[in-house]
Design an enzyme around this catalytic site. Sequence first.
Site, PDB file in Angstrom:
ATOM      1  N   GLU A 160     -42.897 -39.636   6.109  1.00 22.60           N
ATOM      2  CA  GLU A 160     -43.491 -39.424   4.790  1.00 22.60           C
ATOM      3  C   GLU A 160     -44.208 -38.081   4.756  1.00 22.60           C
ATOM      4  O   GLU A 160     -44.285 -37.387   5.775  1.00 22.60           O
ATOM      5  CB  GLU A 160     -44.461 -40.563   4.461  1.00 22.60           C
ATOM      6  CG  GLU A 160     -45.590 -40.702   5.469  1.00 22.60           C
ATOM      7  CD  GLU A 160     -46.517 -41.889   5.210  1.00 22.60           C
ATOM      8  OE1 GLU A 160     -46.455 -42.498   4.138  1.00 22.60           O
ATOM      9  OE2 GLU A 160     -47.325 -42.185   6.108  1.00 22.60           O
TER      10      GLU A 160
ATOM     11  N   ARG B 242     -53.664 -54.357  -1.015  1.00 25.65           N
ATOM     12  CA  ARG B 242     -53.540 -53.456   0.129  1.00 25.65           C
ATOM     13  C   ARG B 242     -54.923 -53.156   0.723  1.00 25.65           C
ATOM     14  O   ARG B 242     -55.080 -53.065   1.935  1.00 25.65           O
ATOM     15  CB  ARG B 242     -52.828 -52.168  -0.316  1.00 25.65           C
ATOM     16  CG  ARG B 242     -52.299 -51.348   0.840  1.00 25.65           C
ATOM     17  CD  ARG B 242     -51.356 -50.268   0.393  1.00 25.65           C
ATOM     18  NE  ARG B 242     -52.019 -49.239  -0.402  1.00 25.65           N
ATOM     19  CZ  ARG B 242     -51.396 -48.195  -0.938  1.00 25.65           C
ATOM     20  NH1 ARG B 242     -50.085 -48.043  -0.778  1.00 25.65           N
ATOM     21  NH2 ARG B 242     -52.051 -47.301  -1.644  1.00 25.65           N
TER      22      ARG B 242
ATOM     23  N   ARG C 192     -70.248 -54.034  15.992  1.00 24.93           N
ATOM     24  CA  ARG C 192     -71.230 -55.109  15.774  1.00 24.93           C
ATOM     25  C   ARG C 192     -72.601 -54.567  15.373  1.00 24.93           C
ATOM     26  O   ARG C 192     -73.429 -55.273  14.833  1.00 24.93           O
ATOM     27  CB  ARG C 192     -71.375 -55.968  17.048  1.00 24.93           C
ATOM     28  CG  ARG C 192     -70.135 -56.785  17.337  1.00 24.93           C
ATOM     29  CD  ARG C 192     -70.222 -57.429  18.687  1.00 24.93           C
ATOM     30  NE  ARG C 192     -70.386 -56.413  19.730  1.00 24.93           N
ATOM     31  CZ  ARG C 192     -70.450 -56.678  21.031  1.00 24.93           C
ATOM     32  NH1 ARG C 192     -70.363 -57.915  21.456  1.00 24.93           N
ATOM     33  NH2 ARG C 192     -70.595 -55.715  21.914  1.00 24.93           N
TER      34      ARG C 192
ATOM     35  N   LYS D 259     -54.619 -48.299   5.365  1.00 21.93           N
ATOM     36  CA  LYS D 259     -54.988 -47.047   4.678  1.00 21.93           C
ATOM     37  C   LYS D 259     -56.412 -46.700   5.094  1.00 21.93           C
ATOM     38  O   LYS D 259     -57.380 -46.897   4.358  1.00 21.93           O
ATOM     39  CB  LYS D 259     -54.854 -47.230   3.166  1.00 21.93           C
ATOM     40  CG  LYS D 259     -54.715 -45.931   2.419  1.00 21.93           C
ATOM     41  CD  LYS D 259     -54.167 -46.154   1.046  1.00 21.93           C
ATOM     42  CE  LYS D 259     -54.408 -44.975   0.134  1.00 21.93           C
ATOM     43  NZ  LYS D 259     -53.933 -43.694   0.626  1.00 21.93           N
TER      44      LYS D 259
HETATM   45  N1  PMP Z   1     -48.370 -42.084   2.319  1.00 18.97           N
HETATM   46  C1  PMP Z   1     -49.633 -41.734   2.601  1.00 18.97           C
HETATM   47  C2  PMP Z   1     -49.972 -41.312   3.978  1.00 18.97           C
HETATM   48  C3  PMP Z   1     -50.612 -41.764   1.606  1.00 18.97           C
HETATM   49  O1  PMP Z   1     -51.869 -41.405   1.890  1.00 18.97           O
HETATM   50  C4  PMP Z   1     -50.253 -42.163   0.290  1.00 18.97           C
HETATM   51  C5  PMP Z   1     -51.246 -42.250  -0.832  1.00 18.97           C
HETATM   52  N2  PMP Z   1     -52.330 -41.528  -0.798  1.00 18.97           N
HETATM   53  C6  PMP Z   1     -48.919 -42.494   0.041  1.00 18.97           C
HETATM   54  C7  PMP Z   1     -48.013 -42.466   1.084  1.00 18.97           C
HETATM   55  C8  PMP Z   1     -48.485 -42.925  -1.318  1.00 18.97           C
HETATM   56  O2  PMP Z   1     -48.980 -44.201  -1.621  1.00 18.97           O
HETATM   57  P1  PMP Z   1     -49.316 -44.661  -3.090  1.00 18.97           P
HETATM   58  O3  PMP Z   1     -48.094 -44.449  -3.895  1.00 18.97           O
HETATM   59  O4  PMP Z   1     -49.685 -46.097  -2.956  1.00 18.97           O
HETATM   60  O5  PMP Z   1     -50.446 -43.826  -3.578  1.00 18.97           O
END
Ligand code: PMP
Length: 304
Positions: A184, A52, A105, A151
């Site tokens: 989420e 990732r 750059r 991320k």
């Molecule tokens: N959603 C967001 C926005 C996150 O920042 C994270 C992890 N920090 C997750 C979901 C959960 O991901 P993971 O289980 O890979 O930590």
Amino acid sequence: MAVVYIDGVFYDKKEDAKISVWDHGLLYGDGLFEGIRVYNGKIFRFDEHMKRLYDSAKTLAIDIPHSYEELKQLTIDTVRRNGKPDTYIRLVVTRGPGDLGLDPRKCKHSTVIIIVDDIALFPPEPYEVGMKVIIASTRKNHMAALNSNVKSLNYLNNILAKIEAVHAGVPEAVMINIHGYITEGTADNVFVVKDGIIKTPPPHVGILVGITRNAVIDVAAEMGNPVQEALMTSHDLYVSDEIFLTGTGAELIPVVNVDGRTIANGKPGPVYRQLLENFRKKTKVEGTVVFTQEELDAMQGAAV
Ligand code: PMP
């Protein structure tokens, strides 16, 4: 004790670990990261996290100046230097130092940071009794603006939702997208149980496909109760039997109240408890070995 690696140097003192004020990670949030747990001397789902990280770097066109295997080894070295069998790794790669303009750059080399330190996102209590959340009015970034699977170091969208939670006096907020669908939490994925069926939002609504989410999906399948991906609205949360959040930092945490509506009987439910137990078993045995069993036994002996 925290150990920090920055661009080839290890720092054993927190206060010595510093980067340039010209770094675009600081100036623009131009960078990416991973949060990874070490359980029982093993790095949990290390390759999923590393893949990732490299995928995020690809989309942001940030060059990681290490091969995949080199960066894995550097991470293992940092964990070994820290010396703890249960801890947390924060891997950060920024665009690096540049000038005061946006132009990537101007950043001649990226900055690689590996922090190994303990983490506690929430206090112990909500894991036992469950926690209250709100649904934030701040909408989740649109996938066409910034794909939620990158991320990135820019968490302002999530931080605005977290500020709403703080103002509402609850520890966490769930975010909905511009179409009104549940996405989420601010740093965690959402699961719902209704009539025995475990559901979680599909990736296209705008979630980070969490590695803990994937682990819970595996655990549920092993329990003979496969998770279904489903579009959900706030209504689906209010009328659910159980809700819990998942993330590397948060692990599995139950939710018992959403926007003032008590979820079922207001207590963490049986599906959550069973999943948590089986998840914990998985974290004990799975993973990339950092400390051998002999080393773990020696640490235990030293602790007694
Ligand atoms: N959603 C967001 C926005 C996150 O920042 C994270 C992890 N920090 C997750 C979901 C959960 O991901 P993971 O289980 O890979 O930590």
